[in-house]
Scaffold this motif. Structure first.
Motif, PDB file in Angstrom:
ATOM      1  N   TYR A   1     -12.614  -1.563   6.424  1.00 16.40           N
ATOM      2  CA  TYR A   1     -13.025  -0.286   7.199  1.00 16.40           C
ATOM      3  C   TYR A   1     -12.807   0.680   6.082  1.00 16.40           C
ATOM      4  O   TYR A   1     -12.236   1.538   5.661  1.00 16.40           O
ATOM      5  CB  TYR A   1     -11.712   0.382   8.335  1.00 16.40           C
ATOM      6  CG  TYR A   1     -12.074  -0.506   9.400  1.00 16.40           C
ATOM      7  CD1 TYR A   1     -12.997  -0.218   9.988  1.00 16.40           C
ATOM      8  CD2 TYR A   1     -11.037  -1.257   9.907  1.00 16.40           C
ATOM      9  CE1 TYR A   1     -13.010  -0.945  11.467  1.00 16.40           C
ATOM     10  CE2 TYR A   1     -11.178  -2.002  10.995  1.00 16.40           C
ATOM     11  CZ  TYR A   1     -12.270  -1.364  12.016  1.00 16.40           C
ATOM     12  OH  TYR A   1     -12.672  -2.241  13.214  1.00 16.40           O
ATOM     13  N   GLU A   2     -13.151   0.094   5.151  1.00  9.26           N
ATOM     14  CA  GLU A   2     -13.623   0.722   3.554  1.00  9.26           C
ATOM     15  C   GLU A   2     -13.959   2.506   3.525  1.00  9.26           C
ATOM     16  O   GLU A   2     -15.005   2.520   4.352  1.00  9.26           O
ATOM     17  CB  GLU A   2     -13.992  -0.067   2.244  1.00  9.26           C
ATOM     18  CG  GLU A   2     -13.920   0.389   1.399  1.00  9.26           C
ATOM     19  CD  GLU A   2     -15.018   0.910   0.215  1.00  9.26           C
ATOM     20  OE1 GLU A   2     -16.478  -0.205   0.693  1.00  9.26           O
ATOM     21  OE2 GLU A   2     -15.137   1.166  -0.644  1.00  9.26           O
ATOM     22  N   GLY A   3     -12.514   2.919   3.128  1.00  9.97           N
ATOM     23  CA  GLY A   3     -12.543   4.393   3.130  1.00  9.97           C
ATOM     24  C   GLY A   3     -12.509   5.308   4.396  1.00  9.97           C
ATOM     25  O   GLY A   3     -12.929   6.141   4.106  1.00  9.97           O
ATOM     26  N   ARG A   4     -12.586   4.698   5.441  1.00  4.31           N
ATOM     27  CA  ARG A   4     -12.122   5.306   6.805  1.00  4.31           C
ATOM     28  C   ARG A   4     -11.108   5.105   6.083  1.00  4.31           C
ATOM     29  O   ARG A   4     -10.446   5.124   5.630  1.00  4.31           O
ATOM     30  CB  ARG A   4     -12.495   4.302   7.579  1.00  4.31           C
ATOM     31  CG  ARG A   4     -14.104   3.559   7.580  1.00  4.31           C
ATOM     32  CD  ARG A   4     -14.251   4.161   8.954  1.00  4.31           C
ATOM     33  NE  ARG A   4     -15.323   3.080   8.814  1.00  4.31           N
ATOM     34  CZ  ARG A   4     -15.933   2.633   9.997  1.00  4.31           C
ATOM     35  NH1 ARG A   4     -14.925   2.894  11.072  1.00  4.31           N
ATOM     36  NH2 ARG A   4     -16.573   1.455  10.339  1.00  4.31           N
ATOM     37  N   TRP A   5      -9.728   6.155   7.790  1.00  2.00           N
ATOM     38  CA  TRP A   5      -8.890   6.960   7.748  1.00  2.00           C
ATOM     39  C   TRP A   5      -7.674   5.702   7.521  1.00  2.00           C
ATOM     40  O   TRP A   5      -7.006   5.497   6.655  1.00  2.00           O
ATOM     41  CB  TRP A   5      -8.934   7.729   9.458  1.00  2.00           C
ATOM     42  CG  TRP A   5      -8.225   6.892  10.349  1.00  2.00           C
ATOM     43  CD1 TRP A   5      -9.809   6.530  11.072  1.00  2.00           C
ATOM     44  CD2 TRP A   5      -7.685   6.066  10.783  1.00  2.00           C
ATOM     45  NE1 TRP A   5      -9.393   6.246  12.162  1.00  2.00           N
ATOM     46  CE2 TRP A   5      -9.117   5.579  11.912  1.00  2.00           C
ATOM     47  CE3 TRP A   5      -5.923   6.197   9.917  1.00  2.00           C
ATOM     48  CZ2 TRP A   5      -7.592   5.309  12.925  1.00  2.00           C
ATOM     49  CZ3 TRP A   5      -5.689   5.445  11.768  1.00  2.00           C
ATOM     50  CH2 TRP A   5      -6.108   4.756  12.575  1.00  2.00           C
ATOM     51  N   LEU A   6      -8.096   4.378   8.098  1.00  2.00           N
ATOM     52  CA  LEU A   6      -7.288   3.490   8.046  1.00  2.00           C
ATOM     53  C   LEU A   6      -7.022   2.487   6.833  1.00  2.00           C
ATOM     54  O   LEU A   6      -5.679   2.263   6.463  1.00  2.00           O
ATOM     55  CB  LEU A   6      -7.643   2.272   9.400  1.00  2.00           C
ATOM     56  CG  LEU A   6      -7.010   1.166   9.279  1.00  2.00           C
ATOM     57  CD1 LEU A   6      -5.630   1.883  10.165  1.00  2.00           C
ATOM     58  CD2 LEU A   6      -7.254  -0.281  10.269  1.00  2.00           C
ATOM     59  N   ASP A   7      -7.818   2.646   6.181  1.00  2.00           N
ATOM     60  CA  ASP A   7      -8.252   2.380   5.154  1.00  2.00           C
ATOM     61  C   ASP A   7      -7.124   2.967   3.951  1.00  2.00           C
ATOM     62  O   ASP A   7      -6.128   2.138   2.674  1.00  2.00           O
ATOM     63  CB  ASP A   7      -9.636   2.382   4.246  1.00  2.00           C
ATOM     64  CG  ASP A   7      -9.547   1.736   2.741  1.00  2.00           C
ATOM     65  OD1 ASP A   7      -8.214   0.917   2.399  1.00  2.00           O
ATOM     66  OD2 ASP A   7     -10.282   2.276   2.121  1.00  2.00           O
TER      67      ASP A   7
ATOM     68  N   LEU B   1      -3.325   2.949   4.679  1.00  2.00           N
ATOM     69  CA  LEU B   1      -2.856   1.391   4.617  1.00  2.00           C
ATOM     70  C   LEU B   1      -2.380   1.613   3.232  1.00  2.00           C
ATOM     71  O   LEU B   1      -1.876   0.986   2.683  1.00  2.00           O
ATOM     72  CB  LEU B   1      -3.630   1.207   5.208  1.00  2.00           C
ATOM     73  CG  LEU B   1      -3.387   0.361   6.396  1.00  2.00           C
ATOM     74  CD1 LEU B   1      -4.866  -0.960   7.001  1.00  2.00           C
ATOM     75  CD2 LEU B   1      -1.998  -0.193   6.862  1.00  2.00           C
ATOM     76  N   MET B   2      -3.960   1.619   2.173  1.00  2.00           N
ATOM     77  CA  MET B   2      -3.546   2.059   0.686  1.00  2.00           C
ATOM     78  C   MET B   2      -2.352   3.059   0.182  1.00  2.00           C
ATOM     79  O   MET B   2      -1.790   2.487  -0.550  1.00  2.00           O
ATOM     80  CB  MET B   2      -4.911   2.122   0.603  1.00  2.00           C
ATOM     81  CG  MET B   2      -5.729   0.583   0.484  1.00  2.00           C
ATOM     82  SD  MET B   2      -4.860  -0.753   0.246  1.00  2.00           S
ATOM     83  CE  MET B   2      -4.407  -1.737   0.931  1.00  2.00           C
ATOM     84  N   ARG B   3      -2.336   4.236   1.001  1.00  2.00           N
ATOM     85  CA  ARG B   3      -0.794   5.230   0.343  1.00  2.00           C
ATOM     86  C   ARG B   3       0.210   4.512   0.274  1.00  2.00           C
ATOM     87  O   ARG B   3       1.057   4.303  -0.463  1.00  2.00           O
ATOM     88  CB  ARG B   3      -1.191   6.447   1.427  1.00  2.00           C
ATOM     89  CG  ARG B   3      -2.537   6.608   0.960  1.00  2.00           C
ATOM     90  CD  ARG B   3      -2.850   7.388  -0.535  1.00  2.00           C
ATOM     91  NE  ARG B   3      -4.253   7.643  -1.110  1.00  2.00           N
ATOM     92  CZ  ARG B   3      -5.384   7.092  -1.035  1.00  2.00           C
ATOM     93  NH1 ARG B   3      -4.283   5.941  -1.170  1.00  2.00           N
ATOM     94  NH2 ARG B   3      -6.366   6.959  -1.357  1.00  2.00           N
TER      95      ARG B   3
END
Lengths: 333, 302, 601
Positions: B127-133, B136-138
């Motif tokens: 889901y790169e670039g979407r809210w889930l990404d 999670l990455m934050r």
């Protein structure tokens, strides 16, 4: 440009989130900074008084808001020493950074950090130089004498270096060079510049060994790659000696990625200095944060967290930007 | 290529670990894999058999035979193969018992870290670039910027007693951050592969695509990372013990044994040397094994 | 030194050099078993004292906060502050109270008034004379609520203390100036601890520069034998005190200066000491200390302090299983104190009671608690949890958590303790936390049932132990020092009576009775006393171990042979020589490393 601003905003967010979490965690720990100041044997009444003096009896959210409001604020560009309001601040123009006053040392945290940070930076830089120097030399030799004893030795040692924990290397170096041979001080920082330099050697080497092992392998692979290129063959055919080929042609081309890692490594090293600093009791940020946590010196802990998380975030940011510059695919995206 | 791979993994953030997993290769892969396998095998054998053959109890101080007239520990002898420690217990017996612990902590913590990290990484990458990404990455970013020492102290205080389980959780729950980044970047690559795009175009459901196509493709690097991560976990356990946040004594762990031997380094170097060498060899073993696996699984080679 | 090697010797190859180096490394542990001989002194024992010289001291710790008597928080600060500040009264090196600035005093009004007569002509470091006004000002400065003084509450017996502490009054009504050289103290009631506590540091007179109220930024200035030069303190590195020439005792001090080096690793300290760069050694790693103690050449220049610290196992009487007195008695009888001692044979000595031998109230005739496995098993039976050592069945059915902090001696003693208690059916499980957490949890009600107890005298009287550790009024829900939450009306009564009993013989009797109660009730199992060891150079004369201030240096002088110390191998050169392939000259020294020797911090 927009991308850079976005990344900066992200960096500020991460630092804020880290610092806030650390603030909460620090408060949740079962311990009493006032007790640490008063001493183990102090009567409970004395401890309670210190708690009140420091404002530790106030509710957590009040303390948190006070902390954040003070952290970065506006004030006079050159605060006078008598200005009690801004006595603990570090000022950059009208922008003030105030981390409060250390419970234990009763001095402004920014002052203490100002003393310690350059030493950690010095250690990290020296370690980076050590690892680059050892790594490049060993890597080049290994690549030039591929599949021979010196290559295998370099590769084997580099693996060993990657596998040894920092404190093991530190203890070993300490034992050999400080206890047995007495060439260097066991630990500490010393008083004179000469003593600082002598005290720096073992921790810098310790911190650098791990990286050096890694460098060796990078440089070796880069060099092997470069040596197989056509231009090297051409140069050889033209009669350039082996050393000339290696140094003037191949190494120069392999240098680019190596320099990049060098820059990035400094950030990693600053973050990773805790153990080395504790083993050698090097008075930098790493050992300071260990001490601060053992004393439950709240303002000092928060100061260390602000500094280390900023360094980590900034170095990640630098990697991002460097990546964007170096890799065309990312630039396009 | 290598510089790009290097920067990719540097960005991936697992730092040197990632770089040695995905980065350049060195040495002769076959030989290193063989040596690695041998070392790991020896470690397993030592962990299984060592406590059985050890002539003394690892937990009992021997004030009669284990101590010199000067109140110092005795050196290696027929009664105590590796001497006694500062509480006059058998170092060999403790080393062997510690091997079981180090090994099981290393393996379980790695399993946890790899599992969590893979799931998070695959989801974020997909889901790169979407809210889930972003979310999670934050979390990963904050986690990596957070001072490790504070986590350890907080966990130690929250969990009341540090046991093998605590350490396994601590290491597992901090170790997945880096794995997630690597798996995410790998997923990004896989996502754009032709047949994955095709599978999506054919209308296969997302979970199906993830399980059928993405996971198998990410599995190779994950296995390599996991092997090297075991080594990192063994190291991390010893660091934790060294910093005073490890498993409570008298349980022998290598890191704690190292810590206990420090004051006696001059008078009784065997207390420190035994766990030091053990740590070094097992970490080396897993690292070599990981390298060998990486070469074996490298698609470019086959 | 480099040219000592004869020319005739053939040059060595790199390989030979490497072999030498390896051989040296391999054999070094064997070489390290012998210490070099002490550095010779200039004159014989008993020669006439000489003035001059610098006494070099080092410590693993640091003074982080201040040297202000009104804010002593570091463990190291007292020994330095003692040299800077003279008091009305002070302790001599046997722990007895002696006149200092006050040349005499009288006690009136049934023990509630103390009138001190000051020596005229006592000078502060800035040259001013010490007067009764200075005494009163310094006391009010230290006890006013605005001062961070952690010791303030110890002086609550002085009339008017509460008002000053709560900032309701600007002056302390209980301290009265009755003349330029006369000052009197009025106490709320008779108090045996007044003089012992007055002899500690907080109320010592400070120069007029100290002002009427405490401030963080003040350069320490008092009337002690040494003074702090304006740039004498490089924080975190070193502190140098120089002689106060206006000191009131004629001809003293003899030294020009005393210097402390901070953050000095114990092993480095040993190296420096053996090289002659340090004059007194107090921080050791255990194996190294054992070697000094075993060496007849060094032993004459060393001594043990008399012992002012108690170690034990503190049982929380409010939590099971220790709410059962028989279990506590079983623990007290099950501990083989001699085995426990060998965890650190260099500094521990076995004890059977609370009050250490160097403290007034210690009773050498008290039978006390003793190791007796049979008796311990009998106590377990009486407790209702019989244990059969043969079958290893029975005993207390649950695991008992034992809280201990990292990097302490107790972490190791606890492991031996657990082995010993297992033999009577108590399963102890060690839980390690860091020091702040340890203190917080131990002082909290119904939180931690079991853990090491340790206490050091605040002043050398049994009350310094009995009151804060076991009196019921010391109990609070959080942050108490009565870690056992022990409560016994009879014990309280004895301690309260002792607190007001000024007669030593009668007080001693009360102490013995109170101690007997603790032995029987066993809120603690008393195990060991910690005794620190001081090793000095042979040329250091009239340096004494002080029970309160570590060093007594007022009379100390240095009698070191002048010129280069020929007998001494210079270690770093020996090291270089080894690298160059030469054999090291002279004796090789210690080969010990150490980290974190700081026990009990």
């Amino acid at each position: 440009m927009r991308r850079v601003l976005e990344r900066l905003a992200w960096a500020v967010f991460v630092v804020w989130a880290t610092v806030s979490t650390a603030f909460l965690v620090n408060h949740a720990l079962p311990s009493d900074p006032a007790r640490m100041i008063a001493g183990q044997q102090a009567p409970p009444a004395a401890v309670a008084k210190i708690r009140k003096d420091l404002g530790l009896d106030r509710p957590l959210h009040v303390q948190y808001v006070l902390f954040l409001r003070r952290l970065v604020h506006l004030g006079p560009s050159a605060p006078s020493p008598n200005d009690r309001e801004h006595a603990d601040c570090a000022a950059a123009g009208p922008v003030h950074l105030d981390l409060g006053r250390s419970y234990q040392q009763r001095r402004p945290v920014v002052t203490i950090l100002g003393e310690r940070a350059p030493r950690t930076l010095l250690l990290a830089l020296s370690a980076a130089i050590v690892q680059a120097a050892i790594g490049v030399t060993a890597g080049v030799i290994a690549a030039a004498r591929r599949q021979r004893t010196s290559d295998r030795l370099a590769v084997g040692l580099s693996l060993l270096g990657v596998s040894a924990p920092t404190f093991l290397i530190g203890l070993l170096l300490q034992w050999v060079f400080a206890f047995k041979l007495r060439l260097f001080p066991i630990d500490g920082y010393g008083d004179t510049p000469a003593e600082h330099a002598a005290s720096l050697v073992l921790p810098a080497v310790t911190l650098g060994v791990f990286g050096a092992a890694y460098y060796t392998r990078i440089v070796r692979d880069e060099m092997i790659g470069e040596l197989s290129h056509d231009y090297v063959r051409t140069a050889r055919a033209k009669g350039v000696g082996p050393a000339g080929v290696i140094v003037r042609h191949a190494l120069r081309n392999a240098l680019m990625p190596i320099v990049t890692i060098f820059g990035l490594e400094v950030g990693t090293l600053v973050g990773g200095a805790i153990i080395t600093e504790s083993v050698f009791r090097w008075p930098g940020i790493g050992s300071l944060s260990v001490d601060a946590m053992l004393d439950r010196d709240g303002p000092l802990i928060m100061g260390c967290v602000v500094v280390t998380s900023s360094v980590v975030v900034l170095s990640t940011l630098a990697v991002d930007l460097a990546y964007a510059v170096l890799d065309p695919r990312v630039r396009r995206a | 290529m290598d510089a790009a791979a290097l920067l990719t993994s540097a960005r991936a953030g697992l730092g040197r670990l990632a770089r040695s997993a995905l980065g350049p290769r060195a040495g002769r892969p076959r030989a290193s894999a063989r040596v690695g396998l041998t070392l790991v095998g020896l470690l397993v054998a030592f962990a299984v058999l060592g406590p059985v053959v050890a002539p003394n109890d690892p937990y009992t101080s021997d004030f009669a035979r284990g101590v010199t007239p000067e109140h110092l520990p005795v050196g290696p002898s027929r009664e105590f193969w590796l001497g006694t420690d500062r509480l006059f217990r058998d170092v060999f017996a403790r080393l062997a018992t510690g091997a079981r612990l180090s090994l099981s902590i290393g393996v379980t913590a790695t399993a946890l870290a790899t599992a969590v990290g893979s799931v998070v990484g695959v989801l974020a990458g997909w889901y790169e670039g979407r809210w889930l990404d972003t979310l999670l990455m934050r979390v990963v970013d904050v986690g990596l910027a957070f001072p490790f020492l504070l986590i350890v102290m907080a966990l130690g205080a929250a969990l009341d007693r540090t046991t093998a389980t605590t350490i396994f959780l601590t290491l597992g729950l901090t170790g997945w951050l880096g794995v997630a980044r690597i798996v995410r970047s790998k997923t990004l690559q896989v996502r754009s592969l032709d047949y994955v795009v095709a599978a999506r175009a054919l209308g296969q459901s997302t979970p199906r695509v993830l399980v059928r196509h993405v996971l198998p493709n990410v599995a190779g690097p994950v296995v390599v990372i996991a092997t090297i991560l075991v080594a990192q976990m063994i190291l991390a356990e010893s660091v934790l013990s060294y910093l005073g946040a490890g498993i409570a004594p008298p349980t022998p762990t290598w890191g704690h044994m190292l810590f206990e031997g420090q004051d006696y380094l001059g008078a009784a170097p065997w207390i420190t040397a035994a766990p030091g060498v053990a740590i070094l060899l097992s970490v080396l073993g897993f690292n070599l094994l990981g390298e060998g696996l990486r070469d074996a699984l490298d698609p470019r080679k086959s | 030194m480099r040219s000592i090697r004869g020319r005739a010797e053939p040059p060595r190859t790199t390989r030979a050099r490497a072999a030498t180096l390896l051989a040296l490394l391999a054999t070094a542990p064997a070489c390290s078993s012998e210490l070099p001989a002490p550095i010779p002194s200039a004159g014989p024992e008993g020669a006439a004292p000489r003035r001059g010289g610098v006494l070099e001291l080092a410590t693993f710790g640091d003074v982080r906060a201040s040297l202000d008597p009104a804010n002593i928080t570091d463990g190291l600060a007292p020994q330095i502050a003692e040299q800077l500040f003279a008091g009305l009264v002070d302790y001599d090196r046997h722990g007895r109270i002696q006149p200092d600035i006050a040349e005499r005093w009288v006690v009136d009004d049934d023990g509630t008034t103390y009138r001190f007569f000051l020596r005229p002509g006592v000078r502060f470091h800035d040259g001013d004379e010490v007067t009764a006004e200075d005494v009163k000002r310094s006391i009010e400065r230290a006890l006013h609520g605005s001062a961070p003084n952690p010791a303030a509450t110890s002086f609550s017996m002085i009339a008017g203390f509460d008002a000053l502490q709560e900032k309701k009054a600007d002056a302390l009504s209980g301290v009265e100036v009755e003349g330029r050289y006369v000052v009197s103290f009025h106490l709320a009631k008779r108090d045996a601890t007044f003089l012992p506590i007055l002899a500690t540091l907080p109320l010592r007179p400070v120069c007029k520069s100290g002002g009427a109220r405490y401030s963080d930024a003040w350069h320490p200035c008092g009337a002690g034998p040494f003074k702090l030069a304006p740039d004498g303190w490089q924080r975190g590195h070193r502190l140098t005190l120089v002689r106060h020439d206006g000191y009131f005792r004629p001809g003293l001090p003899r030294l020009d200066a005393v210097r402390w080096t901070f953050h000095e690793n114990p092993t480095s300290q040993t190296f420096k000491f053996l090289r002659g760069d340090l004059d007194v050694l107090r921080d050791f790693v255990t194996p190294e200390l054992l070697r000094f103690q075993a060496d007849p050449r060094w032993k004459p220049f060393a001594d043990f302090e008399s012992g002012s610290q108690i170690l034990g196992e503190a049982m929380n009487v409010e939590t099971p299983p220790f709410d059962n007195v028989e279990i506590r008695r079983a623990v007290a009888a099950a501990i083989d104190r001699d085995a426990l001692r060998r965890v650190r044979a260099s500094n521990l000595s076995v004890t059977n009671q609370l009050v250490p031998p160097g403290v007034f109230g210690h009773d050498a005739d008290l039978p006390g608690q003793r190791f007796d496995l049979e008796a311990a098993l009998e106590h377990m039976r009486r407790a209702g949890y019989p244990y059969d050592p043969a079958t290893k069945t029975g005993g207390w059915p649950h695991v008992i958590p034992y809280l201990v902090y990292k990097q302490g001696l107790q972490e190791f003693m606890g492991q031996v303790l657990a082995q010993q208690l297992e033999k009577i059916g108590l399963r102890v499980e060690i839980r390690i936390v860091n020091y702040p957490t340890f203190l917080a949890l131990r002082g909290r009600r119904k939180t931690s049932p079991f853990g090491p107890g340790f206490w050091m005298q605040d002043y050398p009287d049994a009350l310094s132990f009995l009151e804060p550790m076991f009196h019921s009024k010391a109990i609070s829900d959080d942050g108490t020092n009565n870690w056992s939450f022990y409560r016994n009306p009879r014990f309280d009564e004895l301690v309260d009576r002792a607190h007001e009993e000024l007669d030593d013989a009668r007080r001693m009797k009360l102490y013995t009775e109170a101690q007997q109660i603790l032995v029987d009730d066993a809120p603690w199992a008393f195990t060991e006393n910690v005794r620190l060891y001081t090793q000095r150079q042979g040329y250091v004369r009239e340096h004494f171990t002080h029970p309160m201030w570590m060093h007594d240096v007022t009379r100390t002088w240095i009698d070191r042979a002048t010129g280069p110390i020929a007998a001494r191998a210079i270690f770093s050169e020996g090291g270089l020589a080894a690298l160059l392939g030469a054999r090291p000259h002279g004796p090789r020294g210690a080969s010990l490393r150490d980290r974190g020797a700081g026990d009990g911090r």
